[in-house]
Scaffold this motif. Structure first.
Motif, PDB file in Angstrom:
ATOM      1  N   TYR A  66      35.130  61.676  44.739  1.00 17.90           N
ATOM      2  CA  TYR A  66      36.372  61.043  45.164  1.00 17.90           C
ATOM      3  C   TYR A  66      36.223  59.593  45.596  1.00 17.90           C
ATOM      4  O   TYR A  66      37.195  58.842  45.585  1.00 17.90           O
ATOM      5  N   ARG A  67      35.044  59.141  45.954  1.00 20.19           N
ATOM      6  CA  ARG A  67      34.848  57.747  46.363  1.00 20.19           C
ATOM      7  C   ARG A  67      34.132  56.921  45.305  1.00 20.19           C
ATOM      8  O   ARG A  67      33.817  55.760  45.551  1.00 20.19           O
ATOM      9  N   ALA A  68      33.889  57.468  44.157  1.00 26.88           N
ATOM     10  CA  ALA A  68      33.047  56.810  43.164  1.00 26.88           C
ATOM     11  C   ALA A  68      33.593  55.451  42.748  1.00 26.88           C
ATOM     12  O   ALA A  68      32.884  54.444  42.822  1.00 26.88           O
ATOM     13  N   VAL A  69      34.821  55.392  42.316  1.00 32.61           N
ATOM     14  CA  VAL A  69      35.384  54.136  41.831  1.00 32.61           C
ATOM     15  C   VAL A  69      36.197  53.443  42.918  1.00 32.61           C
ATOM     16  O   VAL A  69      36.073  52.237  43.121  1.00 32.61           O
ATOM     17  N   VAL A  70      37.005  54.201  43.642  1.00 33.42           N
ATOM     18  CA  VAL A  70      37.877  53.585  44.638  1.00 33.42           C
ATOM     19  C   VAL A  70      37.066  53.005  45.803  1.00 33.42           C
ATOM     20  O   VAL A  70      37.466  52.007  46.404  1.00 33.42           O
ATOM     21  N   GLY A  71      35.927  53.580  46.109  1.00 32.14           N
ATOM     22  CA  GLY A  71      35.066  53.023  47.147  1.00 32.14           C
ATOM     23  C   GLY A  71      34.504  51.671  46.738  1.00 32.14           C
ATOM     24  O   GLY A  71      34.407  50.746  47.546  1.00 32.14           O
ATOM     25  N   GLU A  72      34.129  51.536  45.477  1.00 29.39           N
ATOM     26  CA  GLU A  72      33.653  50.250  44.956  1.00 29.39           C
ATOM     27  C   GLU A  72      34.790  49.230  44.950  1.00 29.39           C
ATOM     28  O   GLU A  72      34.580  48.056  45.226  1.00 29.39           O
ATOM     29  N   ARG A  73      36.000  49.695  44.599  1.00 25.26           N
ATOM     30  CA  ARG A  73      37.147  48.788  44.578  1.00 25.26           C
ATOM     31  C   ARG A  73      37.474  48.310  45.981  1.00 25.26           C
ATOM     32  O   ARG A  73      37.749  47.121  46.198  1.00 25.26           O
ATOM     33  N   ALA A  74      37.459  49.203  46.953  1.00 23.68           N
ATOM     34  CA  ALA A  74      37.793  48.837  48.332  1.00 23.68           C
ATOM     35  C   ALA A  74      36.768  47.883  48.925  1.00 23.68           C
ATOM     36  O   ALA A  74      37.111  47.008  49.721  1.00 23.68           O
ATOM     37  N   ALA A  75      35.509  48.038  48.541  1.00 21.75           N
ATOM     38  CA  ALA A  75      34.460  47.171  49.068  1.00 21.75           C
ATOM     39  C   ALA A  75      34.351  45.851  48.314  1.00 21.75           C
ATOM     40  O   ALA A  75      33.630  44.949  48.742  1.00 21.75           O
ATOM     41  N   GLY A  76      35.029  45.737  47.174  1.00 22.95           N
ATOM     42  CA  GLY A  76      34.965  44.515  46.392  1.00 22.95           C
ATOM     43  C   GLY A  76      33.829  44.468  45.394  1.00 22.95           C
ATOM     44  O   GLY A  76      33.656  43.470  44.695  1.00 22.95           O
ATOM     45  N   ARG A  77      33.044  45.529  45.316  1.00 24.19           N
ATOM     46  CA  ARG A  77      31.913  45.547  44.378  1.00 24.19           C
ATOM     47  C   ARG A  77      32.352  45.797  42.946  1.00 24.19           C
ATOM     48  O   ARG A  77      31.642  45.454  42.015  1.00 24.19           O
ATOM     49  N   LEU A  78      33.529  46.379  42.751  1.00 22.08           N
ATOM     50  CA  LEU A  78      34.000  46.654  41.403  1.00 22.08           C
ATOM     51  C   LEU A  78      34.289  45.362  40.640  1.00 22.08           C
ATOM     52  O   LEU A  78      33.951  45.236  39.461  1.00 22.08           O
ATOM     53  N   THR A  79      34.863  44.389  41.309  1.00 19.73           N
ATOM     54  CA  THR A  79      35.127  43.098  40.674  1.00 19.73           C
ATOM     55  C   THR A  79      33.821  42.427  40.277  1.00 19.73           C
ATOM     56  O   THR A  79      33.709  41.860  39.183  1.00 19.73           O
ATOM     57  N   LEU A  80      32.837  42.508  41.140  1.00 22.56           N
ATOM     58  CA  LEU A  80      31.533  41.927  40.825  1.00 22.56           C
ATOM     59  C   LEU A  80      30.880  42.647  39.649  1.00 22.56           C
ATOM     60  O   LEU A  80      30.339  42.004  38.743  1.00 22.56           O
ATOM     61  N   THR A  81      30.959  43.956  39.632  1.00 22.10           N
ATOM     62  CA  THR A  81      30.366  44.726  38.536  1.00 22.10           C
ATOM     63  C   THR A  81      31.072  44.430  37.221  1.00 22.10           C
ATOM     64  O   THR A  81      30.423  44.321  36.175  1.00 22.10           O
ATOM     65  N   LEU A  82      32.378  44.277  37.255  1.00 25.88           N
ATOM     66  CA  LEU A  82      33.118  43.979  36.032  1.00 25.88           C
ATOM     67  C   LEU A  82      32.896  42.550  35.546  1.00 25.88           C
ATOM     68  O   LEU A  82      33.216  42.235  34.401  1.00 25.88           O
ATOM     69  N   SER A  83      32.356  41.683  36.404  1.00 26.92           N
ATOM     70  CA  SER A  83      32.052  40.328  35.951  1.00 26.92           C
ATOM     71  C   SER A  83      30.806  40.300  35.064  1.00 26.92           C
ATOM     72  O   SER A  83      30.594  39.354  34.325  1.00 26.92           O
ATOM     73  N   PHE A  84      29.986  41.337  35.146  1.00 28.72           N
ATOM     74  CA  PHE A  84      28.855  41.488  34.234  1.00 28.72           C
ATOM     75  C   PHE A  84      29.360  42.081  32.928  1.00 28.72           C
ATOM     76  O   PHE A  84      30.503  42.516  32.850  1.00 28.72           O
ATOM     77  N   PRO A  85      28.533  42.147  31.912  1.00 29.06           N
ATOM     78  CA  PRO A  85      29.048  42.674  30.626  1.00 29.06           C
ATOM     79  C   PRO A  85      29.161  44.206  30.615  1.00 29.06           C
ATOM     80  O   PRO A  85      28.561  44.893  29.798  1.00 29.06           O
ATOM     81  N   HIS A  86      29.913  44.750  31.558  1.00 31.16           N
ATOM     82  CA  HIS A  86      30.199  46.185  31.613  1.00 31.16           C
ATOM     83  C   HIS A  86      31.690  46.372  31.435  1.00 31.16           C
ATOM     84  O   HIS A  86      32.489  45.656  32.031  1.00 31.16           O
ATOM     85  N   SER A  87      32.059  47.360  30.658  1.00 33.55           N
ATOM     86  CA  SER A  87      33.475  47.684  30.534  1.00 33.55           C
ATOM     87  C   SER A  87      33.846  48.698  31.621  1.00 33.55           C
ATOM     88  O   SER A  87      32.989  49.271  32.285  1.00 33.55           O
ATOM     89  N   ARG A  88      35.127  48.927  31.763  1.00 35.95           N
ATOM     90  CA  ARG A  88      35.585  49.913  32.741  1.00 35.95           C
ATOM     91  C   ARG A  88      35.116  51.316  32.366  1.00 35.95           C
ATOM     92  O   ARG A  88      34.779  52.117  33.222  1.00 35.95           O
TER      93      ARG A  88
END
Length: 187
Positions: A66-88
């Protein structure tokens, strides 16, 4: 992504405690069953541990997911991860694989440990029953992991993910056995 997620789960104290708790519950069942029956089998193990597993495995799967993606989004790490060549899709599938490996590993070690405690000193374990029990338990856990991951992916806030996750847990795990009796009366 999967390796990073596995390292993060195993490296945290909460992750270690959750994994150890699941493993110990299944091993504890294998320790207790020989004290309650003579010549124990996997059927006795399943009968003893079923109620606990029907509560513990969905909870563990949902808590892993339950915290896998939304936890990264809330912490701001998802934006950083998506700035690398990774797709959603890479992120979601990587997290699903990583958390699935942790779920499969914890349940497999626990069930095999419990079966070893039944097999070695006291009784016999049928390999067919052990494999079918382990497979069914793993699929059950993976289904709830997928539900937790879906809620994590679909919600925008951690609070909503938590409310939806525990609401679904209480609906399907706690309330559903009572609802089946009600549906049988209506039928």
């Amino acid at each position: 992504m999967a390796r990073k997620d596995i390292r993060g789960l195993i490296g945290s104290r909460t992750g270690k405690a959750g994994i150890a708790f699941v493993v110990l519950i299944f091993v504890f069942g294998g320790y207790i069953v020989p004290t309650t029956t003579s010549d124990p089998t996997m059927t006795d193990y399943d009968g003893f541990i079923r109620g606990i597993a029907l509560f513990l495995v969905p909870l563990f799967g949902l808590l892993l997911g339950y915290r896998a993606v939304v936890g990264e989004r809330a912490a701001g790490r998802l934006t950083l991860t998506l700035s690398f060549p990774h797709s959603r899709a890479d992120i979601v599938f990587g997290k699903m694989i990583g958390r699935g490996v942790v779920l499969f590993g914890a349940i497999t070690v626990g069930v095999l440990g419990g079966a070893a405690l039944i097999e070695y000193p006291f009784g016999s374990v049928s390999l067919n029953r052990l494999v079918s029990y382990l497979g069914a338990t793993l699929l059950f856990g993976f289904a709830f992991l997928a539900v937790g991951m879906a809620l994590s992916t679909l919600t925008a806030s951690l609070r909503r993910a938590t409310v939806f996750t525990f609401g679904l847990f209480f609906l399907f795990v706690v309330g559903w056995p009572q609802l089946t009796g009600f549906f049988l009366l209506l039928y």
